[in-house]
Scaffold this motif. Structure first.
Motif, PDB file in Angstrom:
ATOM      1  N   SER A   1       0.841  -1.192   0.000  1.00 46.79           N
ATOM      2  CA  SER A   1       0.000   0.000   0.000  1.00 46.79           C
ATOM      3  C   SER A   1       0.880   1.247   0.000  1.00 46.79           C
ATOM      4  O   SER A   1       2.100   1.177   0.216  1.00 46.79           O
ATOM      5  CB  SER A   1      -0.887   0.017   1.245  1.00 46.79           C
ATOM      6  N   GLU A   2       0.249   2.382  -0.224  1.00 48.54           N
ATOM      7  CA  GLU A   2       0.890   3.657   0.066  1.00 48.54           C
ATOM      8  C   GLU A   2       0.937   3.831   1.586  1.00 48.54           C
ATOM      9  O   GLU A   2       0.251   3.139   2.330  1.00 48.54           O
ATOM     10  CB  GLU A   2       0.095   4.802  -0.573  1.00 48.54           C
TER      11      GLU A   2
ATOM     12  N   PHE B   1       0.016   5.280   5.122  1.00 46.20           N
ATOM     13  CA  PHE B   1      -1.271   5.777   5.613  1.00 46.20           C
ATOM     14  C   PHE B   1      -1.214   5.955   7.120  1.00 46.20           C
ATOM     15  O   PHE B   1      -0.312   5.435   7.802  1.00 46.20           O
ATOM     16  CB  PHE B   1      -2.410   4.816   5.232  1.00 46.20           C
TER      17      PHE B   1
ATOM     18  N   GLN C   1      -6.976   5.614   8.092  1.00 43.63           N
ATOM     19  CA  GLN C   1      -7.129   5.334   6.661  1.00 43.63           C
ATOM     20  C   GLN C   1      -6.942   3.846   6.347  1.00 43.63           C
ATOM     21  O   GLN C   1      -6.963   3.450   5.178  1.00 43.63           O
ATOM     22  CB  GLN C   1      -6.096   6.135   5.853  1.00 43.63           C
TER      23      GLN C   1
ATOM     24  N   ASP D   1      -9.718   1.769   4.179  1.00 41.11           N
ATOM     25  CA  ASP D   1      -9.737   2.152   2.759  1.00 41.11           C
ATOM     26  C   ASP D   1      -8.502   1.618   2.043  1.00 41.11           C
ATOM     27  O   ASP D   1      -8.593   1.158   0.897  1.00 41.11           O
ATOM     28  CB  ASP D   1      -9.795   3.673   2.614  1.00 41.11           C
ATOM     29  N   SER D   2      -7.345   1.663   2.700  1.00 38.99           N
ATOM     30  CA  SER D   2      -6.098   1.231   2.066  1.00 38.99           C
ATOM     31  C   SER D   2      -6.105  -0.262   1.782  1.00 38.99           C
ATOM     32  O   SER D   2      -5.786  -0.703   0.675  1.00 38.99           O
ATOM     33  CB  SER D   2      -4.901   1.581   2.961  1.00 38.99           C
TER      34      SER D   2
ATOM     35  N   SER E   1      -8.748  -1.309  -0.860  1.00 45.53           N
ATOM     36  CA  SER E   1      -8.320  -0.947  -2.212  1.00 45.53           C
ATOM     37  C   SER E   1      -7.340  -1.968  -2.765  1.00 45.53           C
ATOM     38  O   SER E   1      -7.428  -2.363  -3.937  1.00 45.53           O
ATOM     39  CB  SER E   1      -7.684   0.447  -2.208  1.00 45.53           C
TER      40      SER E   1
ATOM     41  N   TYR F   1       2.154   1.110   6.630  1.00 45.80           N
ATOM     42  CA  TYR F   1       1.783   0.502   5.355  1.00 45.80           C
ATOM     43  C   TYR F   1       1.447  -0.964   5.593  1.00 45.80           C
ATOM     44  O   TYR F   1       1.751  -1.535   6.639  1.00 45.80           O
ATOM     45  CB  TYR F   1       2.903   0.644   4.304  1.00 45.80           C
TER      46      TYR F   1
END
Length: 298
Positions: free
Chosen positions: A239-240, A242, A246, A249-250, A253, A287
């Motif tokens: 993931s990015e 965060f 968050q 959502d992470s 996704s 992450y």
């Protein structure tokens, strides 16, 4: 057999048995995966649960039967899996906003959910970061729970509720303290506690989930369940960075893009649903990496 063929074969099974008993394990076997794996895959791709899709299809067909036949409401209710007129009327009202008897009136508005077909969708899209790694066998240890594939989705019936319980009672912190040093082949950005799913066979329509640590020479494993993970090829999706608010959502996704964008076109398939949630952090942020055990489709 390619991914699309397997998924559409599962839908064919549902449609052929829509007015009878539908075996969740048989749906999954049509798609060549586990029940848990198929239900997650289905919901991430379609944004609806498998159970809700089946419910909508049955109520769609029940409305058509009401319009086009003189069958009694109770007979149509039984045909589509409802054991009483009351439960059928309640479900029918929830979807169509009218009771079943009113569905026979001319000009009444009804809802229809058509059968699904899986196709490749070309999206212009945002790049996905991933890597393919082959890892030798390794061991993890931790705290296990076995969950129902078709659980209620609330509280301790879910892995999320399990995490919350183990944070609240200190089990996560104790596991981190007993983890010891990370194995040398892992990034030092990683946290000590992670999760692994579907690493062993359990009873029908259940799956195992473990809060785990990677075992190393300095780990203290007494009192924990130890699991050997065989050598596999892994598709790893980071993931990015965060913040924890968050997180949902992470991770959702990542799952959605893996199932709906990468898996249908990459020439790989999952190995029995085995996957890791691997957590880490840097620069004050967090992450997650999702590790999916995969093999090339021959």
């Amino acid at each position: 057999m390619d991914w699309l063929t397997r998924m559409n074969r599962a839908i064919d099974y549902i449609e052929m048995n829509i007015s009878g008993d539908i075996d969740l394990s048989e749906i999954a076997s049509q798609a060549c995966c586990s029940s848990h794996q198929f239900q997650r895959l289905f919901s991430f791709i379609t944004d609806v649960t498998l159970a809700e899709y089946i419910r909508r299809r049955r109520l769609t067909l029940a409305a058509i039967d009401l319009l086009n036949s003189d069958a009694k409401v109770i007979d149509i209710a039984l045909k589509y899996g409802y054991d009483s007129p009351v439960s059928f009327a309640r479900a029918f009202q929830s979807m169509h906003r009218i009771n079943p008897a009113m569905a026979r009136q001319e000009g009444v508005a009804l809802k229809a959910y058509p059968r699904l077909s899986f196709l490749i969708s070309i999206k212009g899209a945002e790049a996905m970061n991933y890597r393919i790694e082959t890892k030798e066998a390794f061991q993890v240890f931790g705290i296990e729970r076995v969950f129902q594939t078709s659980g209620s989705g609330e509280g301790l019936t879910t892995p999320g509720g399990f995490w919350q319980q183990c944070h609240a009672n200190g089990e996560v912190e104790r596991l981190a303290d007993n983890a010891g040093e990370l194995p040398v082949d892992l990034s030092k950005d990683l946290f000590k506690v992670h999760a692994v799913c579907s690493y062993r066979k359990t009873e029908k329509d259940t799956f195992p989930y473990m809060l785990c640590a990677f075992k190393s020479y300095s780990s203290k494993t007494d009192g924990y369940l130890e699991i050997a993970i065989p050598s596999h090829t892994w598709a790893i999706f980071p993931s990015e960075l965060f913040t924890w608010n968050q997180f949902n959502d992470s991770i959702e996704s990542l799952y959605r893009r893996f199932y709906s964008e990468w898996l249908p076109t990459a020439g790989y398939e999952q190995v029995e649903g085995l996957e890791f949630e691997v957590y880490g952090g840097r620069d004050g942020s967090n992450y997650v990496e999702l590790w999916f055990a995969v093999r090339k489709i021959s």
